[in-house]
Design a protein around this motif. Sequence first.
Motif, PDB file in Angstrom:
ATOM      1  N   ASP B  77       0.767  -1.159  -0.147  1.00 13.63           N
ATOM      2  CA  ASP B  77       0.031   0.107   0.030  1.00 13.63           C
ATOM      3  C   ASP B  77       0.819   1.231   0.093  1.00 13.63           C
ATOM      4  O   ASP B  77       0.748   2.204  -0.823  1.00 13.63           O
ATOM      5  N   ALA B  78       1.753   1.210   0.824  1.00 16.27           N
ATOM      6  CA  ALA B  78       2.773   2.485   1.045  1.00 16.27           C
ATOM      7  C   ALA B  78       3.652   2.561  -0.415  1.00 16.27           C
ATOM      8  O   ALA B  78       3.720   3.722  -0.979  1.00 16.27           O
ATOM      9  N   PHE B  79       4.077   1.586  -1.090  1.00 20.59           N
ATOM     10  CA  PHE B  79       5.033   1.842  -2.311  1.00 20.59           C
ATOM     11  C   PHE B  79       3.942   2.133  -3.182  1.00 20.59           C
ATOM     12  O   PHE B  79       4.303   3.166  -4.001  1.00 20.59           O
ATOM     13  N   TYR B  80       2.765   1.606  -3.463  1.00 16.42           N
ATOM     14  CA  TYR B  80       1.855   2.056  -4.661  1.00 16.42           C
ATOM     15  C   TYR B  80       1.396   3.479  -4.108  1.00 16.42           C
ATOM     16  O   TYR B  80       1.014   4.152  -5.095  1.00 16.42           O
ATOM     17  N   GLY B  81       1.114   3.594  -3.006  1.00 18.14           N
ATOM     18  CA  GLY B  81       0.691   4.847  -2.598  1.00 18.14           C
ATOM     19  C   GLY B  81       1.628   6.148  -3.095  1.00 18.14           C
ATOM     20  O   GLY B  81       1.491   7.072  -3.339  1.00 18.14           O
ATOM     21  N   ALA B  82       2.926   6.043  -2.803  1.00 16.15           N
ATOM     22  CA  ALA B  82       3.930   6.770  -3.117  1.00 16.15           C
ATOM     23  C   ALA B  82       4.032   6.872  -4.615  1.00 16.15           C
ATOM     24  O   ALA B  82       4.431   8.083  -4.966  1.00 16.15           O
ATOM     25  N   VAL B  83       3.866   5.804  -5.372  1.00 16.05           N
ATOM     26  CA  VAL B  83       3.907   5.945  -6.734  1.00 16.05           C
ATOM     27  C   VAL B  83       2.730   6.898  -7.300  1.00 16.05           C
ATOM     28  O   VAL B  83       2.866   7.604  -7.986  1.00 16.05           O
ATOM     29  N   GLY B  84       1.680   6.624  -6.586  1.00 13.68           N
ATOM     30  CA  GLY B  84       0.664   7.706  -6.820  1.00 13.68           C
ATOM     31  C   GLY B  84       0.785   9.186  -6.840  1.00 13.68           C
ATOM     32  O   GLY B  84       0.505  10.003  -7.414  1.00 13.68           O
ATOM     33  N   VAL B  85       1.363   9.351  -5.651  1.00 14.89           N
ATOM     34  CA  VAL B  85       1.703  10.685  -4.970  1.00 14.89           C
ATOM     35  C   VAL B  85       2.744  11.257  -6.097  1.00 14.89           C
ATOM     36  O   VAL B  85       2.567  12.565  -6.378  1.00 14.89           O
ATOM     37  N   ALA B  86       3.761  10.565  -6.616  1.00 14.46           N
ATOM     38  CA  ALA B  86       4.796  10.840  -7.237  1.00 14.46           C
ATOM     39  C   ALA B  86       4.280  11.060  -8.629  1.00 14.46           C
ATOM     40  O   ALA B  86       4.804  12.234  -9.506  1.00 14.46           O
ATOM     41  N   ILE B  87       3.271  10.648  -9.131  1.00 10.39           N
ATOM     42  CA  ILE B  87       2.771  10.574 -10.487  1.00 10.39           C
ATOM     43  C   ILE B  87       2.085  12.052 -10.450  1.00 10.39           C
ATOM     44  O   ILE B  87       2.227  12.809 -11.369  1.00 10.39           O
ATOM     45  N   GLU B  88       1.254  12.116  -9.274  1.00 11.90           N
ATOM     46  CA  GLU B  88       0.523  13.540  -9.083  1.00 11.90           C
ATOM     47  C   GLU B  88       1.300  14.713  -9.047  1.00 11.90           C
ATOM     48  O   GLU B  88       0.925  15.551  -9.726  1.00 11.90           O
ATOM     49  N   GLU B  89       2.266  14.480  -8.522  1.00 12.45           N
ATOM     50  CA  GLU B  89       3.318  15.875  -8.384  1.00 12.45           C
ATOM     51  C   GLU B  89       4.160  15.922  -9.596  1.00 12.45           C
ATOM     52  O   GLU B  89       3.959  17.269 -10.001  1.00 12.45           O
TER      53      GLU B  89
END
Lengths: 161, 161
Positions: B77-89
């Motif tokens: 969850d953390a890994f793909y959560g971070a992937v999502g946030v990084a894409i958004e940024e």
Amino acid sequence: MATLSDPAVTPAVGDDKALATPFIKCLVRWIRAHDFYGSRENKCDAQLLAKFTVTEEQRRAIPIIGDPDPDVLWRLDAFYGAVGVAIEERAGLLVSRTMEISHEGCGRVLFTTRRLVVLSKTLRDVHRFGFSTLRKLAKTGTKLVNHAVEVIQAYPDLARE
Amino acid sequence: MATLSDPAVTPAVGDDKALATPFIKCLVRWIRAHDFYGSRENKCDAQLLAKFTVTEEQRRAIPIIGDPDPDVLWRLDAFYGAVGVAIEERAGLLVSRTMEISHEGCGRVLFTTRRLVVLSKTLRDVHRFGFSTLRKLAKTGTKLVNHAVEVIQAYPDLARE
């Protein structure tokens, strides 16, 4: 095979019409295709779909605390499985389904084909998943399928490239 | 706050470089933002990420029978959560994540924005989710984010319309 005269099946007004809709036919086909142990072999279509109809009183009586019942999750899987198959039949292309459900009974189901999201639906109150009548079940499924087909028609390059 | 001289943290070659990458910074931010009870407040970044690195021997020792461990699911969850946030940024738009994992540890994670699938990844062997080094973790995350950003750039109308 049991018939509609079976006392366990009490068809409501409009059920015959609902049973003849392409979506319900697709759902029945999905259920029969997934009947790996033949436990539903002797049931008629109306019996197979009996658990999809939940009256307002029954809905209210279902607790929403704890994990959703495996039976409900099976019905959810069958319903959205049939939606996927119906979209594939109508559009003539392969569609993937991704469904995420939390323990609280909320989530989302996504149907995609290549880069295109053809259908995205928020799920709520999964514990109480069901329809007041077979007609409503047919209507809801058909509406989702129609919507997805419209999206595919609106983005043909993306769906088929 | 613990430091890298803490005996519990044994940095490998290249870890400093990995910790400085935008993806790892994003992952650390995600973990700290989700630390609702402050239980990770006193840990340094390397400690927060320690459980993401799994050696080949450790991987082999993890049984793949039974539900995936809640700890592993949290890391996923953390890994793909971070992937999502990084894409958004990077892309400057909102992205939704839908993740489906079976009890067998297989599944799929989808990142979408409006009608566009920006990233779709099949998940396998979820029970043993982890990376041999922090560098590999940074590389894998960065690659996924770069790919998603390229897709958004390739279909700008669909992503932003």
